[in-house]
Design a protein around this motif. Structure first.
Motif, PDB file in Angstrom:
ATOM      1  N   PRO A 200       0.815  -1.218   0.000  1.00  0.00           N
ATOM      2  CA  PRO A 200       0.000   0.000   0.000  1.00  0.00           C
ATOM      3  C   PRO A 200       0.849   1.269   0.000  1.00  0.00           C
ATOM      4  N   ALA A 201       2.086   1.166   0.481  1.00  0.00           N
ATOM      5  CA  ALA A 201       2.939   2.361   0.520  1.00  0.00           C
ATOM      6  C   ALA A 201       3.185   2.924  -0.876  1.00  0.00           C
ATOM      7  N   GLU A 203       1.113   3.115  -3.277  1.00  0.00           N
ATOM      8  CA  GLU A 203      -0.011   3.965  -3.660  1.00  0.00           C
ATOM      9  C   GLU A 203      -0.121   5.180  -2.748  1.00  0.00           C
ATOM     10  N   ASP A 204       0.116   4.952  -1.468  1.00  0.00           N
ATOM     11  CA  ASP A 204       0.038   6.066  -0.519  1.00  0.00           C
ATOM     12  C   ASP A 204       0.997   7.185  -0.912  1.00  0.00           C
ATOM     13  N   SER A 205       2.190   6.788  -1.343  1.00  0.00           N
ATOM     14  CA  SER A 205       3.172   7.827  -1.675  1.00  0.00           C
ATOM     15  C   SER A 205       2.716   8.619  -2.893  1.00  0.00           C
ATOM     16  N   ARG A 207      -0.427   9.302  -3.557  1.00  0.00           N
ATOM     17  CA  ARG A 207      -1.429  10.229  -3.025  1.00  0.00           C
ATOM     18  C   ARG A 207      -0.752  11.395  -2.327  1.00  0.00           C
ATOM     19  N   ARG A 213      -7.172   9.786  -6.373  1.00  0.00           N
ATOM     20  CA  ARG A 213      -7.349   8.340  -6.241  1.00  0.00           C
ATOM     21  C   ARG A 213      -7.362   7.669  -7.615  1.00  0.00           C
ATOM     22  N   THR A 216      -3.976   7.881  -9.295  1.00  0.00           N
ATOM     23  CA  THR A 216      -3.095   6.882  -8.680  1.00  0.00           C
ATOM     24  C   THR A 216      -3.378   5.498  -9.253  1.00  0.00           C
ATOM     25  N   ASN A 318      -4.687  -1.289   0.692  1.00  0.00           N
ATOM     26  CA  ASN A 318      -5.597  -0.167   0.892  1.00  0.00           C
ATOM     27  C   ASN A 318      -7.011  -0.585   0.529  1.00  0.00           C
TER      28      ASN A 318
END
Lengths: 586, 366
Positions: A200-201, A203-205, A207, A213, A216, A318
């Motif tokens: 998930p990191a 994708e988080d990065s 964002r 969203r 991404t 996520n």
């Protein structure tokens, strides 16, 4: 005297040791002998039929008859008729893979990355069509979507008062529609784990860098999955080229031919006064070349691109909160299940209770179809054949797969690449092509080896067809077990075989059973090799169903199909329980 | 009689030589560590002793029994060598409970149920895991898994215990604690242990002797104190911390004991005495190793002792480390660093004079 005896003993022992050493120096160790036997067996299952296929395509007469070598088979290939069949094959496969992939990505996202209710149950339902033999759904849809008497068209006409049918499954659209029902869950099974295993990191990065969203998803998630998606796409495309049931059931009545039905027709008197073996084998060789090119493309595309997202680490991905929309996604999944499983089963159930399918009047209700099937000795023979072949075949296949996988991933023995490659070969051989290859291979064997026309022909073909999957399952299983677990056992006093039994088998048996059930499903659904290799007395259920269908006995077919569906659901349930209890805890 | 003997042992993988002709003995009850960077052949050496790897040259013996002789093509399978081993990943079998894991070596040896129960319980007590006996193995933390792995390796009282980086998967605090605990246990049981690590602090804290390995060769074998303060080569010196190496020339040499010499040396901007383990000729060039923590600040009031090396440097940077302060100094074209008390005030740009006792300066052949 004693001295003389002692010396004689020494000499004898010396001689024995000498001989043993000489044997050893030639490479006659137990391990090498085992490897040679394994190579011979695998060669018989894969290389031999392949070689016979090429031989057959160059030989003018059927197996076992005097003839001459010529290129007539290949000359016959060069016709407009064949070009259309080839284009049909590629076009249909392409046309069904694209929407299947889109649907599979959508389902994977819903199941792995949203808070849609009952995701666990939905996943089981969505994947179920993959395990249902295509021949069953093909027949169900042949009844459902029949332009004249199909249930859907009847309902549509009753509702709108129209006289034109809504759908006609005997068309390109029908073939594609039916293929999609199987390939969507197939692709889903591949893709859902990729969605799950993504860190998930990553994708988080994205964002945090200010991407939305959706942005991404497009520029990170999808691109990260591209290698996996490409791979799944090509696999599904290959499966599409191999498919036989859908074009046979929906294409043949409409005059649409593809390569597999072309082969089938050539051998089953359909295109001429007598079976044209040379032509059939020539097409088979051509399709093999096509497959080989596909696999080559796949390798080239995947080379240097690793599945970065699939790390095997247990991330919790996520999860997108959908709010009220989650019921929409829930509905989409349920709809897919209803259309692909409930409708066909419903049709089969309805069909089985009426005297004539299509005439659904209460006065036509009957149990006679059940009685007929129950008293049909051919059905029971087919059932016994299928069960015996299923149980024995899966067991042998899994043992073979377990051994090949062990040698190729756990040892550094010479020849391991060879056996790995040989075991993988049937992966790119469509069932029909392998069937013809075996047909020739068995026909040419001396009379003292009676395989041709017996149940053993099917048995060997099923083993060959199932081995690639068996090897993959077991390789995956061993890869999860670190080598340390085995070495640790050796250091602490256990022999090689004790370790095999107490550590490796003790840890890998759930995968073995899961693979066994997969192979069993494969045998249960297998039709294209079976129709090539069966003979009177060795029919399997799928062949019997097909013969009944071709004789127009759709009502009895419904009964048998329902029965087979029940088998599938029971086995799938057992498999899921095992997966839940054993695989996840490791 | 040594517990482990390696004679001219080699291991080649194709053209790559992982272990090159090494000799080593481990005495009964001794704790020996193989220390080196990854790829130096330490793990391969351990695995050859375990029998998990076959040596392509030389002879391996455990006690007086030869277990592998490459020249005679003789090789004893790992299960017949009666060794205990702790793996880096612990290799706890996930399909068994803690008790079953530890009982495994005894069950393989067909001990009676009563004896198994007795010995497993006793061993689990030794590693303080007795209350977890019925726990399934996957439900253990890293430290607990490590204890189980040690218990399993000890339960059948093996001749020798082999440990392959057993602490590397633990966090820093637990690593120190487990290391100390294990050392205490090893001393109490007196079990011969061969330990592989790349962590120099761990090697020094645990071992009776350290074997420093590099590129398949043994560079030096000795007590941790020896290896740290009296390295025989620059590579060994570099292995521990970041020593200062000053180039200098010998002015005189005096023997003060068996293989102990005092050298009078001088270099750019410094001179004084240092120790060496071999005689040198006047004029010979050498490297003088001074550990950063052995540089003593000389205030204007303190006198310089006789024979002390003195050196002056300009402060380029200082790093506060809590217990100590590291200062980076420039002396002409050379740089060096010193570790001093954190209480000592230092400003960048000032000049500081240091003194080094002869015992803390060590000569290495360049």
């Amino acid at each position: 005297m004693t001295t003389v005896n002692a010396i004689a003993g020494d000499i004898r022992e010396g001689r024995y040791e000498d001989r043993y050493r000489r044997l050893k120096s030639w490479g006659f160790t137990p391990r090498n002998i085992g490897m040679i036997l394994l190579i011979l067996f695998l060669g018989f299952l894969t290389l031999y039929p392949l070689a016979m296929l090429i031989y057959g395509s160059l030989h003018s007469t059927p197996p076992g008859m005097a003839g001459e070598f010529n290129l007539n088979g290949y000359r016959e290939l060069l016709s407009t008729h064949n070009l259309i069949a080839l284009l049909n094959t590629l076009g249909i496969s392409f046309a069904k893979t694209i929407p299947s992939l889109a649907l599979a990505v959508l389902f994977s996202w819903i199941i792995a990355r949203t808070d849609t209710p009952f995701r666990g149950q939905l996943e089981v339902l969505i994947t179920l069509p993959f395990f249902v033999p295509s021949i069953l759904t093909a027949m169900a849809w042949g009844m459902l979507g029949n332009p004249k008497v199909g249930l859907i068209n009847q309902a549509y006409m009753a509702m709108t008062g129209g006289t034109e049918p809504l759908i006609n499954v005997f068309s390109y659209g029908g073939i594609i529609w039916h293929l999609m029902q199987h390939s969507t869950p197939f692709l889903f099974l591949f893709i859902v784990d990729v969605f799950r295993a993504m860190d998930p990191a990553l994708e988080d990065s994205s964002r945090m860098c200010g991407a939305s969203r959706w942005r991404t998803f497009r520029s990170i998630t999808l691109l990260l999955m591209l290698p996996a998606l490409t791979n799944a796409f090509i696999l599904s495309f290959i499966r599409g080229i191999e498919s036989f049931e859908s074009p046979l059931f929906f294409g043949s009545p409409a005059g649409i031919t593809v390569v597999t039905t072309e082969i089938f027709n050539a051998i089953n008197y359909r295109s001429g006064p007598q079976p044209d073996y040379q032509y059939a084998t020539a097409i088979s060789v051509a399709i093999l070349v096509l497959m080989f090119l596909m696999v080559l493309v796949q390798w080239r595309m995947l080379r240097g691109r690793s599945f970065v997202t699939v790390t095997g680490k247990g991330y919790s991905p996520n999860v997108t909160k959908l709010g009220p929309w989650r019921w929409v996604t829930f509905g989409i999944c349920v709809l897919f299940f209803v259309v692909t499983v409930v409708l066909p089963i419903g049709q089969l159930a309805v069909g089985s209770f009426f005297r004539f399918f299509g005439f659904y009047d209460p006065s036509m209700l009957t149990l006679a179809n059940y009685v007929k099937v129950g008293t049909n000795p051919e059905f029971w023979r087919g059932f016994c054949n299928t069960m015996v072949l299923g149980v024995l075949g899966s067991t042998v296949t899994m043992f073979l797969g377990a051994i090949v996988a062990y040698i190729s991933v756990r040892t550094r023995w010479r020849g391991r690449t060879l056996i790995d490659t040989m075991a993988w070969l049937p992966w790119m051989m469509p069932g029909m092509v392998l069937g013809i290859g075996f047909l020739w291979a068995f026909a040419i064997l001396p009379k003292s080896i009676p395989i041709y026309g017996t149940i053993w022909a099917l048995f060997l073909a099923y083993i060959a067809l199932g081995t690639p999957i068996a090897v993959r399952v077991m390789v995956g299983s061993y890869a999860q077990l670190s080598l340390d677990l085995e070495e640790c056992s050796r250091v602490h006093g256990a022999t090689f075989f004790q370790t095999l039994w107490r550590i490796l088998i003790a840890l890998a048996w759930p995968s073995f059973v899961v693979g066994w059930v997969l192979t069993f499903f494969g045998i249960l659904r297998e039709l294209s090799a079976s129709v090539m290799l069966y003979s009177v007395g060795s029919e399997v259920l799928s062949v019997i169903v097909m013969k009944l269908w071709l004789n127009g006995l759709a009502e009895q077919v419904s009964v048998i199909a329902l029965f087979m569906m029940l088998l599938v659901i029971v086995f799938r349930w057992v498999q899921l329980r095992l997966l839940k209890h054993h695989i996840t805890t490791l | 009689m040594p517990a482990i003997t390696l004679e001219k042992v080699s291991r080649e993988f194709g053209t790559f030589i992982a272990v090159d002709n090494i000799d080593l003995t481990v005495e009964e009850g001794e704790f020996v560590t193989l220390l080196g960077h990854s790829g130096c052949g330490k793990t391969t050496t351990l695995r050859m002793i375990a029998g998990l790897e076959r040596n392509t040259g030389g002879l391996v013996s455990i006690h007086d029994q030869v277990v592998s002789d490459a020249s005679k093509n003789y090789f004893l399978a790992p299960e017949r060598r009666q060794l205990g081993m702790v793996f880096q990943s612990y290799a706890i079998w996930p399909h068994m409970t803690v008790f079953d894991n530890v009982a495994y070596p005894l069950r393989i040896r067909r001990k009676s149920a009563v004896e198994i129960k007795d010995r497993v319980t006793k061993t689990l007590k030794l590693v303080e895991m007795e209350q977890f006996a019925q726990r399934p193995a996957p439900a253990l933390s890293g430290g607990q898994q490590q204890r189980v792995a040690i218990a399993r390796a000890l339960v059948f009282e093996p001749e020798v215990l082999l440990l392959d980086e057993p602490l590397s998967n633990l966090d820093a605090r637990l690593r120190t604690q487990m290391g100390d605990e294990f050392r205490a246990l090893q001393k109490r049981l007196g079990i011969t242990s061969l330990y592989v690590t790349h962590d120099q602090a761990e090697a020094m804290a645990l071992s009776d002797r350290v074997v420093v390995m590099h590129a398949g060769h043994i560079l030096q074998v000795g007590a941790p104190d020896d290896i740290y303060h009296r390295p025989r080569s620059r590579a060994v010196a570099d292995f521990f911390g970041s020593p200062n190496l000053f180039e200098g020339a010998v002015r005189g040499c005096e023997r003060i004991g068996d293989d102990v010499f005092v050298l009078d040396v001088s270099g750019q901007g410094w001179s004084g005495r240092c120790r060496a383990d071999m005689p040198s000729q006047a004029g010979e060039s050498i490297l003088v190793m001074i550990r950063p923590e052995n540089l003593r600040v000389i205030d204007s009031g303190t006198p310089v002792k006789d024979g002390e090396i003195t050196i002056q440097g300009r402060v380029a940077d200082t790093i506060f480390r809590g217990a100590r302060r590291t200062i980076l100094l420039e002396c002409g074209t050379a740089n060096f660093n010193a570790e001093i008390s954190a209480l000592h005030p230092v400003t960048v740009g000032e000049s500081i004079a240091f003194g080094v006792e002869p015992g803390a300066a060590w000569a290495i052949r360049p």
